[in-house]
Motif scaffolding. Structure first.
Motif, PDB file in Angstrom:
ATOM      1  N   HIS A 171       0.960  -1.104   0.117  1.00 25.85           N
ATOM      2  CA  HIS A 171       0.096  -0.087   0.005  1.00 25.85           C
ATOM      3  C   HIS A 171       0.934   1.128  -0.048  1.00 25.85           C
ATOM      4  N   LEU A 172       0.654   2.051  -0.996  1.00 26.29           N
ATOM      5  CA  LEU A 172       1.558   3.244  -1.350  1.00 26.29           C
ATOM      6  C   LEU A 172       0.604   4.445  -0.702  1.00 26.29           C
ATOM      7  N   MET A 173       1.378   5.326   0.166  1.00 26.70           N
ATOM      8  CA  MET A 173       0.522   6.621   0.507  1.00 26.70           C
ATOM      9  C   MET A 173       1.138   7.731  -0.047  1.00 26.70           C
ATOM     10  N   ASN A 174       0.596   8.840   0.007  1.00 24.99           N
ATOM     11  CA  ASN A 174       0.854  10.045  -0.234  1.00 24.99           C
ATOM     12  C   ASN A 174       0.440  11.056   0.466  1.00 24.99           C
ATOM     13  N   GLU A 175       0.832  12.339   0.557  1.00 22.66           N
ATOM     14  CA  GLU A 175       0.364  13.265   1.505  1.00 22.66           C
ATOM     15  C   GLU A 175      -0.992  13.904   1.630  1.00 22.66           C
ATOM     16  N   TYR A 176      -1.696  13.654   0.399  1.00 26.55           N
ATOM     17  CA  TYR A 176      -2.929  14.115   0.456  1.00 26.55           C
ATOM     18  C   TYR A 176      -4.365  13.252   0.265  1.00 26.55           C
ATOM     19  N   CYS A 199      -3.000   2.308  -3.942  1.00 23.49           N
ATOM     20  CA  CYS A 199      -2.572   3.483  -3.607  1.00 23.49           C
ATOM     21  C   CYS A 199      -3.725   4.601  -4.017  1.00 23.49           C
ATOM     22  N   GLY A 200      -3.821   5.696  -2.914  1.00 23.90           N
ATOM     23  CA  GLY A 200      -4.995   6.649  -3.403  1.00 23.90           C
ATOM     24  C   GLY A 200      -4.461   7.532  -4.357  1.00 23.90           C
ATOM     25  N   GLY A 229      -9.860   5.068  -2.708  1.00 26.76           N
ATOM     26  CA  GLY A 229     -10.381   6.283  -1.968  1.00 26.76           C
ATOM     27  C   GLY A 229      -9.977   6.400  -0.614  1.00 26.76           C
ATOM     28  N   THR A 230     -10.163   7.660  -0.047  1.00 27.86           N
ATOM     29  CA  THR A 230      -9.685   7.686   1.469  1.00 27.86           C
ATOM     30  C   THR A 230     -10.193   6.681   2.192  1.00 27.86           C
ATOM     31  N   SER A 231     -11.470   6.484   2.142  1.00 26.52           N
ATOM     32  CA  SER A 231     -11.947   5.599   3.320  1.00 26.52           C
ATOM     33  C   SER A 231     -11.539   3.981   2.949  1.00 26.52           C
ATOM     34  N   GLU A 232     -11.102   3.541   2.113  1.00 25.71           N
ATOM     35  CA  GLU A 232     -10.626   2.501   1.496  1.00 25.71           C
ATOM     36  C   GLU A 232      -8.993   2.596   2.060  1.00 25.71           C
ATOM     37  N   VAL A 233      -8.374   3.562   2.144  1.00 25.56           N
ATOM     38  CA  VAL A 233      -7.126   3.728   2.653  1.00 25.56           C
ATOM     39  C   VAL A 233      -7.146   3.475   4.051  1.00 25.56           C
ATOM     40  N   GLU A 234      -8.172   3.902   4.692  1.00 25.41           N
ATOM     41  CA  GLU A 234      -8.205   3.477   6.246  1.00 25.41           C
ATOM     42  C   GLU A 234      -8.479   2.146   6.380  1.00 25.41           C
ATOM     43  N   HIS A 235      -9.374   1.395   5.655  1.00 22.66           N
ATOM     44  CA  HIS A 235      -9.624   0.025   5.851  1.00 22.66           C
ATOM     45  C   HIS A 235      -8.315  -0.936   5.314  1.00 22.66           C
ATOM     46  N   VAL A 236      -7.450  -0.482   4.720  1.00 14.92           N
ATOM     47  CA  VAL A 236      -6.227  -1.016   4.302  1.00 14.92           C
ATOM     48  C   VAL A 236      -5.186  -0.909   5.411  1.00 14.92           C
ATOM     49  N   LEU A 237      -5.067   0.484   6.079  1.00 15.97           N
ATOM     50  CA  LEU A 237      -4.068   0.540   7.162  1.00 15.97           C
ATOM     51  C   LEU A 237      -4.690  -0.452   8.406  1.00 15.97           C
ATOM     52  N   ALA A 238      -5.800  -0.512   8.518  1.00 14.28           N
ATOM     53  CA  ALA A 238      -6.339  -0.930   9.791  1.00 14.28           C
ATOM     54  C   ALA A 238      -6.200  -2.854   9.297  1.00 14.28           C
ATOM     55  N   THR A 239      -6.279  -3.418   8.248  1.00 14.71           N
ATOM     56  CA  THR A 239      -6.586  -4.697   8.074  1.00 14.71           C
ATOM     57  C   THR A 239      -5.566  -5.449   6.881  1.00 14.71           C
ATOM     58  N   GLN A 240      -4.813  -4.534   6.168  1.00 14.35           N
ATOM     59  CA  GLN A 240      -4.279  -4.870   4.799  1.00 14.35           C
ATOM     60  C   GLN A 240      -4.812  -5.598   3.942  1.00 14.35           C
TER      61      GLN A 240
END
Length: 483
Positions: free
Chosen positions: A42-47, A139-140, A158-169
């Motif tokens: 999972h790649l993340m950026n600042e925005y 990635c978002g 999307g952002t809500s999916e980013v949260e789900h990935v962070l919590a569960t991969q």
């Protein structure tokens, strides 16, 4: 998507590469259209990450698998020459500092503003060996499709999916359909992967691959370098694709092994054996198939405000009254109002005031070599500003070592620090109203490079040709000067 038959007497159903990747990463089947998908990286950026981290913290959750995540500051960072790189804009600086704090809190690797390797996420990840065939990478950012060049399923979330990935991969993932695009022949001199994907988008339309993962194949695709394949897969999303794939061949696996230093010994042998199975089976079902021939491909230039509004450099701007009455005609009329082009006018010879060479589409070393071959021994035309922005610190260092940076500066172009830069108006590099730009980026929407700015998408060589002539020019008319 088609799954295998589980009848003991039935032969396994042939699978597409896309189906193989999804099946190998499915944690649970939720219903006929949705699965829970494990995400290797999972790649993340600042925005797109701040709200996701905030949601995670509000629930008192930790990041499930920090080592399967990576972050980079890329979209907002200034690219002015010189170090240190300081973000002067307050809200942007806050985004960068928040990302750093969140990564430190959860043990996530970060390529921050002062990292010498820092750059665009989609350039950085492959060159650091993070992308391997058979992976699922998210990635978002919509241009995560880039990684299909190495046989990895990449797509934006999307952002809500980013949260789900962070919590569960994992990700709740809606299955796509399969599309195959075969390209026969070989690209002629002067035409590139950028021209090929622009032509394809122009033919099938900006929604032509909506709901599909596209697999590219054929002799023309086989002949492309890995960097050219990155360009192709990067822009597949501009046809609405949910992913893009090219079955990994020797060229792709050699690239991965050259960049992934940790794959050695028995792991290297096992990886190569696994990668050999990453292809669509004979007889696998694709819902839609397209076939093109690259043999007579002419360099392409966008004329409108959507990547599918594109023409050969030899073409003329459409005349809306000759189009069928309806959305296509109205879109063309609006595009002409915005781009200030005359219906029926030749694209070649259209004056430009700015050139941008860079982005996750065309900011790699091969792209810079192609631009330098045009600029070497020439001067930027009077009244034209040229910005050359490498895709990463590694690309920048290599371009300087090869003498490409000197070619650019001697021609009168600006050699800048790496970053997303003028691909989108999210940083200091913004065009003024009415400025016409020859750009190697992926989108030409209204306001994409600045309010009222006009973008013409093209290859690095074509952008360089515009730089030295001061107008949109057929690069095939210029002599190239390679080392």
């Amino acid at each position: 998507m088609h799954g295998p038959s589980h009848s003991p007497s039935a032969m396994p159903q042939p699978l597409t590469l896309y189906c193989k990747l999804v099946q190998s990463h499915t944690v649970a089947t939720l219903d006929a259209q949705n699965v829970l998908l494990f995400c290797d990286l999972h790649l993340m950026n600042e925005y797109t990450s701040p709200q996701a981290f905030a949601g995670l913290h509000a629930q008192g959750r930790a990041v499930a698998m920090p080592g399967h995540n990576m972050a980079v500051v890329s979209h907002i960072i200034p690219t002015h020459p010189g170090l240190p790189r300081l973000i002067a804009d307050g809200p942007s600086a806050l985004q960068a500092s928040n990302l750093a704090a969140n990564c430190q809190r959860h043990g996530i690797p970060l390529f921050g503003t002062q990292d010498r390797r820092q750059g665009i996420e989609h350039v950085l990840a492959p060159e650091l060996g993070m992308i391997r065939p058979g992976m699922v990478v998210i990635c978002g950012d919509s241009h995560t499709t880039t990684y299909g060049a190495l046989g990895a399923l990449g797509f934006g979330i999307g952002t809500s999916e980013v949260e789900h990935v962070l919590a569960t991969q994992t990700l709740v993932y809606r299955l796509a359909q399969d599309m195959r695009i075969r390209v026969d022949g070989q690209l002629p001199a002067g035409s590139t992967a950028k021209d090929l994907i622009l032509m394809i988008i122009g033919r099938i339309g900006a929604q032509g691959a909506r709901g599909f993962v596209v697999e590219f194949c054929g002799p023309a695709i086989d002949a492309l370098s890995v960097e050219a394949r990155f360009t192709l897969c990067n822009m597949a999303v501009e046809a609405g694709a949910r992913g893009a794939l090219i079955a990994p061949d020797a060229r792709a696996t050699d690239y991965v092994l050259a960049h992934a230093a940790d794959i050695r010994g028995p792991a290297r042998t096992a990886a190569q054996q696994h990668w050999q199975n990453l292809h669509s089976d004979a007889g696998a079902c694709f819902e839609v198939e397209h076939q093109f021939d690259a043999s007579d491909l002419v360099p392409q230039v966008s004329w409108g405000t959507s990547p599918d509004q594109v023409l050969p450099i030899t073409g003329r701007v459409p005349q809306p009254e000759q189009l069928p009455d309806g959305p296509q005609r109205r879109s063309a009329e609006q595009a002409l109002r915005y781009t200030r082009l005359a219906a029926g006018a030749a694209l070649a010879g259209t004056p430009i005031q700015h050139v941008f060479i860079g982005s996750c589409t065309n900011g790699r070393i091969e792209d810079l070599r192609a631009a330098a071959a045009v600029l070497r021994g020439r001067q930027v035309a009077a009244g034209v500003r040229v910005m050359v922005v490498p895709g990463s610190g590694t690309v920048k260092a290599q371009a300087e070592a090869e003498g490409l940076a000197a070619v650019f500066t001697q021609a009168g172009a600006e050699w800048r620090q790496p970053g997303c830069s003028m691909c989108l108006a999210m940083n200091d590099d913004v065009l003024a109203d009415g400025v016409r730009c020859a750009s190697t980026t992926n989108r030409n929407f209204e306001g994409r490079q600045g309010r009222g700015a006009i973008t013409h998408l093209m290859s690095p060589a074509m952008a360089a040709a515009a730089a030295v002539t001061g107008c949109i020019t057929d690069v095939r008319q210029l002599e190239l000067h390679h080392d």
